[in-house]
Design a protein around this motif. Structure first.
Motif, PDB file in Angstrom:
ATOM      1  N   ARG A 247       0.651  -1.420  -0.133  1.00 25.59           N
ATOM      2  CA  ARG A 247       0.401   0.188   0.040  1.00 25.59           C
ATOM      3  C   ARG A 247       0.785   0.946   0.422  1.00 25.59           C
ATOM      4  O   ARG A 247       2.052   1.549   0.600  1.00 25.59           O
ATOM      5  CB  ARG A 247      -1.070   0.261   1.313  1.00 25.59           C
ATOM      6  CG  ARG A 247      -2.149   0.856   1.497  1.00 25.59           C
ATOM      7  CD  ARG A 247      -2.931   1.471   2.592  1.00 25.59           C
ATOM      8  NE  ARG A 247      -3.553   0.630   2.420  1.00 25.59           N
ATOM      9  CZ  ARG A 247      -4.545   0.169   2.316  1.00 25.59           C
ATOM     10  NH1 ARG A 247      -5.483   1.549   2.023  1.00 25.59           N
ATOM     11  NH2 ARG A 247      -5.649  -0.586   2.467  1.00 25.59           N
ATOM     12  N   LEU A 248       0.411   1.982  -1.175  1.00 25.52           N
ATOM     13  CA  LEU A 248       1.572   3.382  -1.459  1.00 25.52           C
ATOM     14  C   LEU A 248       0.651   4.071  -0.975  1.00 25.52           C
ATOM     15  O   LEU A 248       0.094   4.790  -1.942  1.00 25.52           O
ATOM     16  CB  LEU A 248       2.370   3.286  -2.649  1.00 25.52           C
ATOM     17  CG  LEU A 248       2.831   1.636  -3.170  1.00 25.52           C
ATOM     18  CD1 LEU A 248       2.875   1.830  -4.026  1.00 25.52           C
ATOM     19  CD2 LEU A 248       4.156   1.963  -1.796  1.00 25.52           C
ATOM     20  N   ILE A 249       1.377   5.378  -0.323  1.00 27.40           N
ATOM     21  CA  ILE A 249       1.134   6.527   0.247  1.00 27.40           C
ATOM     22  C   ILE A 249       1.646   7.745   0.158  1.00 27.40           C
ATOM     23  O   ILE A 249       2.609   7.816   0.287  1.00 27.40           O
ATOM     24  CB  ILE A 249       0.214   6.541   2.351  1.00 27.40           C
ATOM     25  CG1 ILE A 249      -0.252   4.849   2.013  1.00 27.40           C
ATOM     26  CG2 ILE A 249      -0.348   7.860   2.357  1.00 27.40           C
ATOM     27  CD1 ILE A 249       0.086   4.598   3.617  1.00 27.40           C
ATOM     28  N   PHE A 264       0.829  -4.448   9.505  1.00 32.78           N
ATOM     29  CA  PHE A 264       0.633  -3.209   9.632  1.00 32.78           C
ATOM     30  C   PHE A 264       0.959  -1.935  10.023  1.00 32.78           C
ATOM     31  O   PHE A 264       0.496  -0.621  10.065  1.00 32.78           O
ATOM     32  CB  PHE A 264      -0.487  -3.238  11.318  1.00 32.78           C
ATOM     33  CG  PHE A 264      -1.812  -4.229  10.877  1.00 32.78           C
ATOM     34  CD1 PHE A 264      -2.228  -4.119  10.201  1.00 32.78           C
ATOM     35  CD2 PHE A 264      -1.698  -5.453  12.410  1.00 32.78           C
ATOM     36  CE1 PHE A 264      -3.473  -5.284  10.607  1.00 32.78           C
ATOM     37  CE2 PHE A 264      -2.970  -6.346  11.664  1.00 32.78           C
ATOM     38  CZ  PHE A 264      -3.234  -6.140  11.245  1.00 32.78           C
ATOM     39  N   ALA A 265       2.479  -1.678   9.714  1.00 30.54           N
ATOM     40  CA  ALA A 265       3.437  -1.012   9.904  1.00 30.54           C
ATOM     41  C   ALA A 265       3.516   0.200   8.901  1.00 30.54           C
ATOM     42  O   ALA A 265       3.090  -0.274   7.776  1.00 30.54           O
ATOM     43  CB  ALA A 265       4.475  -1.097  10.169  1.00 30.54           C
ATOM     44  N   VAL A 266       3.517   1.033   8.735  1.00 30.68           N
ATOM     45  CA  VAL A 266       3.537   2.579   8.029  1.00 30.68           C
ATOM     46  C   VAL A 266       4.569   2.413   7.380  1.00 30.68           C
ATOM     47  O   VAL A 266       5.225   3.430   9.110  1.00 30.68           O
ATOM     48  CB  VAL A 266       2.369   3.388   7.728  1.00 30.68           C
ATOM     49  CG1 VAL A 266       2.267   4.033   6.776  1.00 30.68           C
ATOM     50  CG2 VAL A 266       1.166   2.713   7.250  1.00 30.68           C
ATOM     51  N   GLU A 267       5.760   2.447   6.751  1.00 23.51           N
ATOM     52  CA  GLU A 267       7.113   3.320   7.029  1.00 23.51           C
ATOM     53  C   GLU A 267       7.617   4.335   5.795  1.00 23.51           C
ATOM     54  O   GLU A 267       6.825   3.896   4.453  1.00 23.51           O
ATOM     55  CB  GLU A 267       8.334   2.440   7.145  1.00 23.51           C
ATOM     56  CG  GLU A 267       7.999   0.502   7.981  1.00 23.51           C
ATOM     57  CD  GLU A 267       8.851   0.096   7.897  1.00 23.51           C
ATOM     58  OE1 GLU A 267       9.689  -0.771   7.488  1.00 23.51           O
ATOM     59  OE2 GLU A 267       9.010  -1.389   9.562  1.00 23.51           O
ATOM     60  N   ALA A 268       8.695   5.347   6.144  1.00 23.66           N
ATOM     61  CA  ALA A 268       8.497   5.659   5.425  1.00 23.66           C
ATOM     62  C   ALA A 268       9.319   5.189   4.024  1.00 23.66           C
ATOM     63  O   ALA A 268      11.032   4.661   4.017  1.00 23.66           O
ATOM     64  CB  ALA A 268       9.360   7.281   5.775  1.00 23.66           C
ATOM     65  N   VAL A 269       9.412   5.241   2.957  1.00 22.28           N
ATOM     66  CA  VAL A 269      10.571   5.274   2.027  1.00 22.28           C
ATOM     67  C   VAL A 269      11.616   6.209   1.411  1.00 22.28           C
ATOM     68  O   VAL A 269      10.983   7.562   0.994  1.00 22.28           O
ATOM     69  CB  VAL A 269       9.869   5.196   0.650  1.00 22.28           C
ATOM     70  CG1 VAL A 269      11.254   4.622  -0.445  1.00 22.28           C
ATOM     71  CG2 VAL A 269       8.861   3.764   0.909  1.00 22.28           C
ATOM     72  N   GLY A 270      13.067   6.135   1.910  1.00 18.40           N
ATOM     73  CA  GLY A 270      13.925   7.168   1.404  1.00 18.40           C
ATOM     74  C   GLY A 270      13.814   6.842   0.184  1.00 18.40           C
ATOM     75  O   GLY A 270      13.605   5.945  -0.691  1.00 18.40           O
TER      76      GLY A 270
END
Length: 329
Positions: A247-249, A264-270
């Motif tokens: 899921r890309l936000i 369930f974790a949402v992580e920042a993409v470098g």
């Protein structure tokens, strides 16, 4: 790379034109500027060290020894279509025009007919297509095997907009002139609408066409999409893209966050977003691609925008029951 020997014409001397001027200077692309009022044109000339004329655009074009082949148009939304038509009629044959190029479908289609008739190559500047975050999202989408579904929100900050000193015509066309940044990006990533069910409710004094917009459909790539935007309530722009793995936000759209399967974790993409921080986000890459003359899917043609206006109009007006009068502010 830009043609170092041939100046282009930058039409407009406001804030958006200044953002383009900064990029053009960095790229080493010579340019002239055309403004409307004398004071702003003279200030622009001093700030950027370029030749700047002012007054009615046709008169400025008539004073030139040779009309540039290439132009970037960054005037107010209410004047975009007229200025672009004047440039085409004067002989400019390659143009990058700020979105939305026109404030209604009829004017966009009329301009497209003129461009086709004269052989002018016209692109519409949706700079968010060129964000580093969007480039990173596209790579993940390709690696994951494509888009399954998309949802987006183009809620506008009503109180901020109402405080702006804008032409009523520009405010009335705000969904076309501003919200399509989000709508275009969602469909750029997920495919163009093949089916669209839309509802528009209520309205604002400055945007009577609607204030709450909801809808769904499918795209030509087989993806489902939905949107929910409420200009009467708090909110912010955002696009979410779902693939089989991610899921890309994009919220804010300058950044990319990802949720992977089984988490369930949402992580920042470098992302490598140096250019988006040094210049107005997306503008450097967009201008560079335009000047390179290389084919690039991120550059939206005028014909594509004229066609997209059909969907924008349905989203604004709805094609299901419109509860006119409810939730009106």
């Amino acid at each position: 790379m830009p043609d170092q020997l041939t100046p282009l014409l930058l039409v407009g001397t406001g804030a958006m034109s200044a953002a383009y001027a900064k990029v053009l200077k960095a790229l080493g692309q010579p340019f002239l500027a055309a403004g409307r009022g004398a004071d702003r044109a003279e200030a622009f000339a001093r700030e950027w060290g370029v030749t700047t004329d002012h007054g009615p655009l046709p008169e400025q074009l008539g004073r030139m020894e040779a009309v540039p082949e290439t132009a970037i148009v960054a005037v107010s939304a209410t004047n975009l279509a007229e200025a672009t038509a004047q440039l085409i009629e004067a002989g400019v044959r390659r143009l990058l025009v700020e979105k939305p190029v026109a404030l209604n479908q009829a004017d966009a289609e009329k301009l497209d007919v003129l461009a086709r008739k004269t052989g002018a190559e016209v692109y519409v500047a949706y700079n968010r297509r060129f964000y580093a975050s969007v480039d990173a999202a596209r790579k993940i989408i390709d690696a994951d095997g494509g888009v399954l579904s998309v949802k987006f929100d183009f809620t506008e900050a009503r109180t901020r907009i109402e405080a702006l000193d804008k032409d009523p015509a520009e405010l009335g066309g705000w969904l076309f002139g501003n919200s399509t940044h989000v709508i275009d990006l969602a469909f750029f990533l997920g495919g163009h609408p093949k089916t669209l069910i839309a509802q528009s409710r209520g309205g604002l004094g400055w945007h009577p066409a609607g204030a709450i917009f909801t809808g769904c459909g499918t795209t030509d790539t087989g993806a489902d999409f939905s949107y929910h935007s409420n200009w009467l309530a708090p909110g912010r722009w955002g696009v979410e893209v779902m693939t089989a793995k991610s899921r890309l936000i994009l919220q804010p759209m300058e950044q990319l966050f990802v949720q992977n399967q089984q988490s369930f974790a949402v992580e920042a993409v470098g992302i490598e977003d140096t250019l988006d921080k040094e210049f107005k986000p997306g503008l450097y890459r967009q201008t560079e691609v335009f000047l390179s003359r290389n084919a690039d899917l991120r550059l939206m043609s005028l014909s594509a925008q004229a066609e997209a206006f059909k969907n924008y109009t349905v989203i604004r007006d709805g094609n299901r029951s419109n509860f006119e009068g409810e939730y009106r502010s």
